[in-house]
Design a protein around this motif. Structure first.
Motif, PDB file in Angstrom:
ATOM      1  N   ILE A  73       0.898  -1.279   0.063  1.00 27.52           N
ATOM      2  CA  ILE A  73       0.090   0.069  -0.074  1.00 27.52           C
ATOM      3  C   ILE A  73       0.761   1.093  -0.051  1.00 27.52           C
ATOM      4  O   ILE A  73       0.656   2.201  -0.822  1.00 27.52           O
ATOM      5  N   GLU A  74       1.974   1.240   0.879  1.00 27.41           N
ATOM      6  CA  GLU A  74       2.698   2.265   1.136  1.00 27.41           C
ATOM      7  C   GLU A  74       3.397   2.545  -0.319  1.00 27.41           C
ATOM      8  O   GLU A  74       3.564   4.051  -0.755  1.00 27.41           O
ATOM      9  N   GLU A  75       3.988   1.640  -0.927  1.00 29.09           N
ATOM     10  CA  GLU A  75       4.761   1.929  -2.143  1.00 29.09           C
ATOM     11  C   GLU A  75       3.922   2.113  -3.297  1.00 29.09           C
ATOM     12  O   GLU A  75       4.181   2.926  -4.191  1.00 29.09           O
ATOM     13  N   ALA A  76       2.790   1.774  -3.283  1.00 26.00           N
ATOM     14  CA  ALA A  76       1.773   2.183  -4.238  1.00 26.00           C
ATOM     15  C   ALA A  76       1.346   3.542  -4.105  1.00 26.00           C
ATOM     16  O   ALA A  76       1.272   4.313  -5.186  1.00 26.00           O
ATOM     17  N   GLN A  77       1.261   4.045  -3.044  1.00 28.61           N
ATOM     18  CA  GLN A  77       0.711   5.373  -2.784  1.00 28.61           C
ATOM     19  C   GLN A  77       1.844   6.402  -3.264  1.00 28.61           C
ATOM     20  O   GLN A  77       1.517   7.350  -3.851  1.00 28.61           O
ATOM     21  N   GLU A  78       3.090   5.889  -3.280  1.00 33.96           N
ATOM     22  CA  GLU A  78       4.172   6.737  -3.646  1.00 33.96           C
ATOM     23  C   GLU A  78       4.700   6.420  -4.999  1.00 33.96           C
ATOM     24  O   GLU A  78       5.068   7.244  -5.783  1.00 33.96           O
ATOM     25  N   THR A  79       4.185   5.522  -5.885  1.00 37.06           N
ATOM     26  CA  THR A  79       4.677   5.035  -7.096  1.00 37.06           C
ATOM     27  C   THR A  79       3.516   5.298  -8.216  1.00 37.06           C
ATOM     28  O   THR A  79       4.019   6.023  -9.258  1.00 37.06           O
ATOM     29  N   ILE A  80       2.423   5.220  -7.925  1.00 44.83           N
ATOM     30  CA  ILE A  80       1.582   5.261  -8.925  1.00 44.83           C
ATOM     31  C   ILE A  80       0.891   6.546  -9.244  1.00 44.83           C
ATOM     32  O   ILE A  80       0.567   7.502  -8.462  1.00 44.83           O
ATOM     33  N   ASP A  81       1.055   6.966 -10.686  1.00 46.35           N
ATOM     34  CA  ASP A  81       0.533   8.255 -11.144  1.00 46.35           C
ATOM     35  C   ASP A  81      -1.032   8.355 -11.214  1.00 46.35           C
ATOM     36  O   ASP A  81      -1.649   9.565 -10.986  1.00 46.35           O
ATOM     37  N   VAL A  82      -1.360   7.250 -11.840  1.00 47.75           N
ATOM     38  CA  VAL A  82      -2.817   7.337 -12.058  1.00 47.75           C
ATOM     39  C   VAL A  82      -3.513   5.906 -11.892  1.00 47.75           C
ATOM     40  O   VAL A  82      -2.995   4.748 -11.939  1.00 47.75           O
ATOM     41  N   TRP A  83      -4.581   6.205 -11.138  1.00 49.51           N
ATOM     42  CA  TRP A  83      -5.399   5.288 -10.870  1.00 49.51           C
ATOM     43  C   TRP A  83      -6.634   4.992 -11.449  1.00 49.51           C
ATOM     44  O   TRP A  83      -7.503   5.868 -11.624  1.00 49.51           O
ATOM     45  N   LEU A  84      -7.025   3.777 -11.956  1.00 46.17           N
ATOM     46  CA  LEU A  84      -8.241   3.611 -13.068  1.00 46.17           C
ATOM     47  C   LEU A  84      -8.988   2.730 -12.070  1.00 46.17           C
ATOM     48  O   LEU A  84      -8.686   1.332 -11.614  1.00 46.17           O
ATOM     49  N   VAL A  85     -10.320   3.112 -11.737  1.00 46.67           N
ATOM     50  CA  VAL A  85     -10.743   2.791 -10.332  1.00 46.67           C
ATOM     51  C   VAL A  85     -12.424   2.282 -10.895  1.00 46.67           C
ATOM     52  O   VAL A  85     -13.082   3.042 -11.239  1.00 46.67           O
ATOM     53  N   PRO A  86     -12.543   1.060 -10.641  1.00 45.08           N
ATOM     54  CA  PRO A  86     -13.970   0.654 -11.095  1.00 45.08           C
ATOM     55  C   PRO A  86     -14.617   0.873  -9.714  1.00 45.08           C
ATOM     56  O   PRO A  86     -14.363   1.104  -8.721  1.00 45.08           O
ATOM     57  N   GLY A  87     -16.228   0.538 -10.258  1.00 49.11           N
ATOM     58  CA  GLY A  87     -17.158   0.944  -8.978  1.00 49.11           C
ATOM     59  C   GLY A  87     -18.572   0.489  -9.420  1.00 49.11           C
ATOM     60  O   GLY A  87     -18.767   0.164 -10.451  1.00 49.11           O
ATOM     61  N   ALA A  88     -19.418   0.580  -8.431  1.00 50.78           N
ATOM     62  CA  ALA A  88     -20.829  -0.026  -8.768  1.00 50.78           C
ATOM     63  C   ALA A  88     -21.866   1.361  -9.000  1.00 50.78           C
ATOM     64  O   ALA A  88     -22.444   1.082 -10.104  1.00 50.78           O
ATOM     65  N   VAL A  89     -21.249   2.280  -8.657  1.00 48.09           N
ATOM     66  CA  VAL A  89     -21.964   3.646  -9.022  1.00 48.09           C
ATOM     67  C   VAL A  89     -21.263   4.859  -8.606  1.00 48.09           C
ATOM     68  O   VAL A  89     -20.409   4.861  -7.675  1.00 48.09           O
ATOM     69  N   PHE A  90     -21.224   6.079  -9.476  1.00 47.93           N
ATOM     70  CA  PHE A  90     -20.714   7.311  -8.984  1.00 47.93           C
ATOM     71  C   PHE A  90     -21.618   8.317  -9.206  1.00 47.93           C
ATOM     72  O   PHE A  90     -22.713   8.110  -9.683  1.00 47.93           O
ATOM     73  N   ASP A  91     -21.294   9.368  -8.674  1.00 49.08           N
ATOM     74  CA  ASP A  91     -22.003  10.653  -8.578  1.00 49.08           C
ATOM     75  C   ASP A  91     -21.333  11.604  -9.559  1.00 49.08           C
ATOM     76  O   ASP A  91     -20.475  11.428  -9.643  1.00 49.08           O
ATOM     77  N   THR A  92     -22.178  12.803  -9.935  1.00 46.51           N
ATOM     78  CA  THR A  92     -21.415  13.714 -10.874  1.00 46.51           C
ATOM     79  C   THR A  92     -20.771  14.787 -10.121  1.00 46.51           C
ATOM     80  O   THR A  92     -20.507  15.779 -10.788  1.00 46.51           O
ATOM     81  N   THR A  93     -20.358  14.528  -8.677  1.00 52.21           N
ATOM     82  CA  THR A  93     -19.382  15.263  -7.967  1.00 52.21           C
ATOM     83  C   THR A  93     -18.181  14.306  -7.732  1.00 52.21           C
ATOM     84  O   THR A  93     -17.257  14.944  -7.159  1.00 52.21           O
ATOM     85  N   GLY A  94     -18.065  12.947  -8.053  1.00 52.57           N
ATOM     86  CA  GLY A  94     -16.988  12.368  -7.842  1.00 52.57           C
ATOM     87  C   GLY A  94     -16.787  11.192  -7.024  1.00 52.57           C
ATOM     88  O   GLY A  94     -16.038  10.656  -6.497  1.00 52.57           O
ATOM     89  N   ASN A  95     -18.115  11.137  -6.002  1.00 55.68           N
ATOM     90  CA  ASN A  95     -18.318  10.246  -5.115  1.00 55.68           C
ATOM     91  C   ASN A  95     -18.608   8.661  -5.682  1.00 55.68           C
ATOM     92  O   ASN A  95     -19.043   9.153  -6.874  1.00 55.68           O
ATOM     93  N   ARG A  96     -18.171   8.075  -5.000  1.00 59.01           N
ATOM     94  CA  ARG A  96     -18.015   6.319  -5.511  1.00 59.01           C
ATOM     95  C   ARG A  96     -18.571   5.372  -4.511  1.00 59.01           C
ATOM     96  O   ARG A  96     -18.133   5.598  -3.375  1.00 59.01           O
TER      97      ARG A  96
END
Length: 199
Positions: free
Chosen positions: A119-142
């Motif tokens: 987790i710690e290494e990923a937080q420091e290393t990854i530039d872009v996270w492509l995140v799936p989900g069940a539902v999102f709203d138009t303000t960015g909540n997931r």
């Protein structure tokens, strides 16, 4: 998180997962193509080098086409569940066909010998996270699958968080969220791109 919030999230999650599970193969293929095309044409994905993605499951948007093209010039990590430790890590892949196997819950995940990030290494290393989900709203909540997996990885992370969804998985009304739920910076669907960074 209050009990009412938890119940509301579960009901909403079940409703949208049911809709997603009922999609036709043709709809899934076209939606996935449109999302991959938008990601490939985005300035925000073109200018960075390190991504966290996912292997699609149960009619999630399939990013295999985007990942397969990008792995030749970008670095891609996908999640894997480590049974011995009871937690997820992200592991680097170079080929969507040969670097994956069937893992926990029947989801494709990287082979165990590949380079992994905590987790710690990923937080420091990854530039872009492509995140799936069940539902999102138009303000960015997931609302995700309910395990809090992505929220733990995305906490204290400065990388760009891009939600990935079919357009019917986006609602105008604000979703019920808890303090630990992480908002997306952008949302890409088969029909549009929403950018929440300046809102």
């Amino acid at each position: 998180m209050s009990q009412n919030t938890s119940i509301s999230k579960n009901l909403i999650r079940q409703e949208f997962l049911k809709k997603r599970n009922e999609l036709s193969t043709e709809h899934l293929k076209e939606s996935s193509f449109q999302v991959c095309k938008k990601l490939a044409q985005s300035y925000d994905t073109a200018r960075v080098t390190t991504f966290a993605g996912y292997a699609a499951f149960r009619n999630e948007i399939n990013l295999a086409a985007f990942i397969s093209v990008c792995v030749h010039e970008k670095v891609f990590f996908l999640p894997k569940f480590q049974i011995a430790l009871g937690r997820y890590v992200f592991m680097q892949i170079q080929n969507m066909e040969t670097d994956l196997t069937i893992g926990k819950y029947g989801i494709k995940e990287p082979l165990p010998h590949l380079l992994s990030l905590s987790i710690e290494e990923a937080q420091e290393t990854i530039d872009v996270w492509l995140v799936p989900g069940a539902v999102f709203d138009t303000t960015g909540n997931r609302i995700g699958m309910g395990g809090g997996f992505y929220d733990r990885f995305l906490m204290n992370n400065s990388g760009l968080k891009i939600g990935i969804a079919h357009d019917f998985q986006v609602v105008d009304n604000k979703l019920p969220v808890a303090n630990h739920d992480i908002k997306m910076d952008m949302l890409v669907t088969d029909q549009r791109i929403l950018d929440f960074r300046n809102t």
